[in-house]
Write a protein that holds these residues in place. Structure first.
Motif, PDB file in Angstrom:
ATOM      1  N   ASP A  70      44.132  55.840  36.006  1.00 28.61           N
ATOM      2  CA  ASP A  70      45.604  56.162  36.823  1.00 28.61           C
ATOM      3  C   ASP A  70      45.226  55.888  38.387  1.00 28.61           C
ATOM      4  O   ASP A  70      45.783  55.524  39.534  1.00 28.61           O
ATOM      5  CB  ASP A  70      45.656  57.499  36.219  1.00 28.61           C
ATOM      6  N   PHE A  71      44.168  56.413  39.051  1.00 34.39           N
ATOM      7  CA  PHE A  71      43.951  56.653  40.116  1.00 34.39           C
ATOM      8  C   PHE A  71      43.414  55.148  40.998  1.00 34.39           C
ATOM      9  O   PHE A  71      44.117  54.996  41.791  1.00 34.39           O
ATOM     10  CB  PHE A  71      42.507  57.571  40.397  1.00 34.39           C
ATOM     11  N   MET A  72      42.917  54.184  39.788  1.00 41.10           N
ATOM     12  CA  MET A  72      42.537  52.989  40.539  1.00 41.10           C
ATOM     13  C   MET A  72      44.817  52.179  40.807  1.00 41.10           C
ATOM     14  O   MET A  72      44.706  51.779  41.563  1.00 41.10           O
ATOM     15  CB  MET A  72      42.002  52.260  40.050  1.00 41.10           C
ATOM     16  N   GLN A  73      45.154  52.836  39.932  1.00 43.46           N
ATOM     17  CA  GLN A  73      45.937  52.088  39.712  1.00 43.46           C
ATOM     18  C   GLN A  73      47.048  52.254  40.854  1.00 43.46           C
ATOM     19  O   GLN A  73      48.070  51.368  41.210  1.00 43.46           O
ATOM     20  CB  GLN A  73      47.282  52.232  38.229  1.00 43.46           C
ATOM     21  N   TYR A  74      47.422  53.935  40.880  1.00 42.70           N
ATOM     22  CA  TYR A  74      47.925  54.570  42.099  1.00 42.70           C
ATOM     23  C   TYR A  74      46.812  53.660  43.388  1.00 42.70           C
ATOM     24  O   TYR A  74      47.714  53.026  44.724  1.00 42.70           O
ATOM     25  CB  TYR A  74      47.776  55.534  42.767  1.00 42.70           C
ATOM     26  N   THR A  75      45.735  53.662  43.337  1.00 43.52           N
ATOM     27  CA  THR A  75      45.361  53.135  44.404  1.00 43.52           C
ATOM     28  C   THR A  75      45.151  51.330  44.972  1.00 43.52           C
ATOM     29  O   THR A  75      46.459  50.881  45.938  1.00 43.52           O
ATOM     30  CB  THR A  75      43.859  53.075  44.734  1.00 43.52           C
ATOM     31  N   ILE A  76      46.637  50.627  44.041  1.00 43.95           N
ATOM     32  CA  ILE A  76      46.056  49.030  43.922  1.00 43.95           C
ATOM     33  C   ILE A  76      47.897  48.865  43.882  1.00 43.95           C
ATOM     34  O   ILE A  76      47.661  47.804  45.214  1.00 43.95           O
ATOM     35  CB  ILE A  76      45.819  48.369  42.500  1.00 43.95           C
ATOM     36  N   SER A  77      48.324  49.768  43.252  1.00 46.43           N
ATOM     37  CA  SER A  77      50.268  49.773  44.274  1.00 46.43           C
ATOM     38  C   SER A  77      50.212  49.987  45.381  1.00 46.43           C
ATOM     39  O   SER A  77      51.631  49.402  46.230  1.00 46.43           O
ATOM     40  CB  SER A  77      50.719  50.665  43.167  1.00 46.43           C
ATOM     41  N   LYS A  78      49.504  50.815  45.617  1.00 45.18           N
ATOM     42  CA  LYS A  78      49.171  50.899  47.535  1.00 45.18           C
ATOM     43  C   LYS A  78      48.949  49.877  48.624  1.00 45.18           C
ATOM     44  O   LYS A  78      49.049  50.018  49.708  1.00 45.18           O
ATOM     45  CB  LYS A  78      48.827  52.496  47.991  1.00 45.18           C
ATOM     46  N   GLY A  79      48.679  49.164  47.924  1.00 49.82           N
ATOM     47  CA  GLY A  79      47.356  48.206  48.688  1.00 49.82           C
ATOM     48  C   GLY A  79      46.150  48.940  49.827  1.00 49.82           C
ATOM     49  O   GLY A  79      45.891  48.410  50.026  1.00 49.82           O
ATOM     50  N   TYR A  80      45.796  49.317  49.357  1.00 43.96           N
ATOM     51  CA  TYR A  80      45.041  50.110  49.656  1.00 43.96           C
ATOM     52  C   TYR A  80      43.646  49.430  49.431  1.00 43.96           C
ATOM     53  O   TYR A  80      42.735  49.018  48.140  1.00 43.96           O
ATOM     54  CB  TYR A  80      44.641  51.115  48.918  1.00 43.96           C
ATOM     55  N   LYS A  81      42.393  49.133  50.517  1.00 45.07           N
ATOM     56  CA  LYS A  81      40.960  49.167  50.018  1.00 45.07           C
ATOM     57  C   LYS A  81      40.031  49.459  49.697  1.00 45.07           C
ATOM     58  O   LYS A  81      39.800  50.219  50.672  1.00 45.07           O
ATOM     59  CB  LYS A  81      41.427  47.306  51.624  1.00 45.07           C
ATOM     60  N   VAL A  82      39.277  49.165  48.812  1.00 43.35           N
ATOM     61  CA  VAL A  82      38.284  50.097  48.587  1.00 43.35           C
ATOM     62  C   VAL A  82      36.882  48.767  47.851  1.00 43.35           C
ATOM     63  O   VAL A  82      37.214  48.352  47.389  1.00 43.35           O
ATOM     64  CB  VAL A  82      38.208  50.844  47.182  1.00 43.35           C
ATOM     65  N   ASP A  83      36.229  49.020  49.074  1.00 46.01           N
ATOM     66  CA  ASP A  83      34.773  47.902  48.607  1.00 46.01           C
ATOM     67  C   ASP A  83      34.261  47.379  47.734  1.00 46.01           C
ATOM     68  O   ASP A  83      33.940  47.108  46.933  1.00 46.01           O
ATOM     69  CB  ASP A  83      34.086  47.725  50.197  1.00 46.01           C
ATOM     70  N   SER A  84      34.188  49.393  47.253  1.00 47.67           N
ATOM     71  CA  SER A  84      33.078  49.437  45.716  1.00 47.67           C
ATOM     72  C   SER A  84      32.889  50.457  45.570  1.00 47.67           C
ATOM     73  O   SER A  84      33.481  51.751  46.265  1.00 47.67           O
ATOM     74  CB  SER A  84      31.051  49.218  46.508  1.00 47.67           C
ATOM     75  N   LYS A 141      33.374  48.832  34.911  1.00 48.57           N
ATOM     76  CA  LYS A 141      32.954  47.190  34.909  1.00 48.57           C
ATOM     77  C   LYS A 141      34.208  47.008  34.867  1.00 48.57           C
ATOM     78  O   LYS A 141      34.880  45.988  34.907  1.00 48.57           O
ATOM     79  CB  LYS A 141      31.723  47.127  34.616  1.00 48.57           C
ATOM     80  N   ASN A 142      34.258  46.910  33.555  1.00 54.84           N
ATOM     81  CA  ASN A 142      35.131  46.368  32.430  1.00 54.84           C
ATOM     82  C   ASN A 142      36.836  46.440  33.116  1.00 54.84           C
ATOM     83  O   ASN A 142      37.774  45.642  33.195  1.00 54.84           O
ATOM     84  CB  ASN A 142      35.232  46.624  30.912  1.00 54.84           C
ATOM     85  N   LEU A 143      37.237  48.461  33.008  1.00 50.85           N
ATOM     86  CA  LEU A 143      38.558  48.248  34.280  1.00 50.85           C
ATOM     87  C   LEU A 143      38.422  47.717  34.995  1.00 50.85           C
ATOM     88  O   LEU A 143      39.880  47.407  35.353  1.00 50.85           O
ATOM     89  CB  LEU A 143      38.511  50.131  34.173  1.00 50.85           C
ATOM     90  N   VAL A 144      37.605  48.081  36.453  1.00 49.23           N
ATOM     91  CA  VAL A 144      38.110  47.639  37.297  1.00 49.23           C
ATOM     92  C   VAL A 144      38.091  45.936  37.019  1.00 49.23           C
ATOM     93  O   VAL A 144      39.012  45.139  38.149  1.00 49.23           O
ATOM     94  CB  VAL A 144      36.661  47.448  38.012  1.00 49.23           C
ATOM     95  N   LYS A 145      37.533  45.092  36.201  1.00 42.53           N
ATOM     96  CA  LYS A 145      38.007  43.533  36.381  1.00 42.53           C
ATOM     97  C   LYS A 145      39.604  43.260  35.081  1.00 42.53           C
ATOM     98  O   LYS A 145      40.106  42.530  35.202  1.00 42.53           O
ATOM     99  CB  LYS A 145      36.475  43.069  35.633  1.00 42.53           C
ATOM    100  N   GLU A 146      39.892  43.925  34.644  1.00 41.80           N
ATOM    101  CA  GLU A 146      41.121  43.921  34.434  1.00 41.80           C
ATOM    102  C   GLU A 146      42.383  44.955  35.129  1.00 41.80           C
ATOM    103  O   GLU A 146      43.084  43.827  35.661  1.00 41.80           O
ATOM    104  CB  GLU A 146      40.924  45.368  33.395  1.00 41.80           C
ATOM    105  N   LEU A 147      41.824  45.600  36.286  1.00 47.40           N
ATOM    106  CA  LEU A 147      43.269  46.578  36.936  1.00 47.40           C
ATOM    107  C   LEU A 147      43.322  45.693  38.448  1.00 47.40           C
ATOM    108  O   LEU A 147      43.773  45.067  38.730  1.00 47.40           O
ATOM    109  CB  LEU A 147      42.723  47.976  37.001  1.00 47.40           C
ATOM    110  N   TYR A 148      41.448  44.935  38.523  1.00 46.43           N
ATOM    111  CA  TYR A 148      41.593  43.850  40.230  1.00 46.43           C
ATOM    112  C   TYR A 148      41.665  42.336  39.594  1.00 46.43           C
ATOM    113  O   TYR A 148      40.568  42.114  38.861  1.00 46.43           O
ATOM    114  CB  TYR A 148      40.329  43.999  40.687  1.00 46.43           C
ATOM    115  N   ALA A 149      42.317  41.943  39.576  1.00 38.59           N
ATOM    116  CA  ALA A 149      42.179  40.384  38.286  1.00 38.59           C
ATOM    117  C   ALA A 149      41.825  39.016  38.960  1.00 38.59           C
ATOM    118  O   ALA A 149      41.578  38.718  38.992  1.00 38.59           O
ATOM    119  CB  ALA A 149      44.488  40.107  38.192  1.00 38.59           C
TER     120      ALA A 149
END
Length: 407
Positions: free
Chosen positions: A176-190, A219-227
């Motif tokens: 949920d946290f990553m999905q919110y971060t992606i929806s806002k366009g926030y950049k996370v390097d790692s 790792k699989n979660l990151v690959k799924e959400l960050y296409a």
């Protein structure tokens, strides 16, 4: 081979008493570099500690924690902008107590003192309003962000072994946290998975095999959400103290291509109330003892070959907030500079200083934001190549080449 350097502490680290001339000519007999750091080698941390965090009868954190740091101060903004860009790792001891207030999480209290809690505190929350504020700040200052995730979410402490947390990591809150971060366009390097859970742990620990299985889930979660691969954050771990058997086991379980960078912590000066702290800092033979840790980590990297190599993702010198009498003084630079040089020699790609602000080891004063002496140890360097190691008597000289620009 001949190179000419403008003298700068992080370019030439000397324990010998050399003249402080502006220009130093160094003759290096070598055909190639022996190591190279990441372009964002210099890194600092922001920690979760609330004002109530106290050690040795003092409470040096004040309002420097992530949740209550005033982000509007020009001095703070300028101190970060000077690095252009600065890598910041958000994390620390309480990160595995942090619940992200998003999705299914409707309520969670702020950190409160609790004797039976991890490090003496209850769970705390990161609201999305605060996450928005932080990201506006990171965007404005050009920060390259590494974010430490809660790796204990969903686990329970063992009833038979104190400090051991068991069960599978539950990723829904992080999802949920990553999905919110992606929806806002926030950049996370790692993203770094957990804090000091490796080996014997600090406050809490996770079995190496269990950690290896859980980091695959991450790792699989990151690959799924960050296409898109070009915007996909790297996965780092374990962010703890090096223990050979534990590190090898977790990497054997996770396998190749899961952990992008191998992260570990260095606190080689011991507890912050040690009355012998100054002698340790000024003793090269004592400081060199930690080279065995760097060598061990390098050996593991050479065996499993993570893409980003090894990182020191937290190093503050002295434990528990640092030393009130030493960490904020000029003398601490003898430890700090030597550690950055040694880390570079052993091919560590990033070196994160605990902390940018807070505790006794903050690079900035926690109330005035005036830089402490160690702030100036961070020369504006874009990346370093280690050309060689020489000795003046019994003292190491680490000779580094970097891309230099004006501060």
């Amino acid at each position: 081979m001949y190179f000419k350097f403008t003298f700068c502490p992080i370019i030439l680290l000397l324990w010998a008493s050399l003249s402080f001339a502006q220009n130093v000519n160094v003759v290096i007999h070598g055909a190639a570099s022996i190591a190279k750091t990441d372009d964002n080698f210099v890194c600092v941390t922001l920690d979760w500690w609330p004002a109530e965090k106290c050690d040795y009868n003092q409470c040096p954190w004040g309002k420097a924690g992530i949740l209550n740091l005033d982000l509007r101060y020009g001095a703070l903004i300028n101190a970060i902008k000077a690095f252009n860009p600065l890598r910041i790792k958000v994390g620390g001891s309480l990160q595995d107590n942090v619940v992200y207030k998003v999705g299914e999480v409707s309520s969670c209290p702020n950190f409160m003192k609790r004797e039976d809690g991890l490090f003496g505190f209850s769970q705390g929350r990161l609201s999305m309003e605060r996450w928005d504020q932080l990201n506006r700040f990171f965007n404005h200052t050009g920060v390259k962000l590494t974010f430490g995730l809660n790796a204990l979410f969903g686990r329970n402490e063992s009833q038979t072994e104190k400090g051991l947390w068991i069960g599978d990591w539950q990723p829904q809150n992080t999802r949920d946290f990553m999905q919110y971060t992606i929806s806002k366009g926030y950049k996370v390097d790692s993203y770094e998975f957990g804090n000091q859970l490796s080996g014997s742990g600090m406050g809490a620990k996770v079995d190496a095999k269990q950690y290896g299985k859980d980091v695959i889930v991450l790792k699989n979660l990151v690959k799924e959400l960050y296409a898109h691969p070009e915007t996909q954050p790297k996965v780092l771990g374990p962010g703890g103290f090096y223990e050979e058997k534990w590190f090898n086991t977790f990497l054997e379980v996770s396998g190749q291509g899961i952990v992008d960078g191998l992260t570990h912590h260095i606190y080689n000066l011991g507890p912050g109330d040690d009355p012998n702290m100054m002698n340790k800092i000024l003793d090269p033979s004592y400081l060199n003892q930690v080279s065995q840790t760097y060598k061990g980590v390098s050996d593991v990297v050479n065996k499993f070959r993570p893409q980003l190599g090894a990182w020191v993702s937290e190093s503050g010198g002295a434990l528990n907030g640092g030393s009130k009498d030493v960490s904020r003084t000029f003398a601490d630079g003898f430890w700090y500079l030597d550690q950055m040089g040694m880390a570079s020699t052993y091919d560590q790609k990033v070196f994160c200083r605990q902390a940018l602000i807070g505790g006794n080891y903050g690079l900035l004063n926690a109330t005035t934001f005036v830089p402490n002496p160690d702030y100036y140890c961070n020369a504006p360097v874009l990346g370093l190549e280690v050309l060689g190691v020489d000795r003046f008597g019994q003292s190491p000289v680490r000779i580094l080449r970097g891309k230099i620009r004006k501060a």
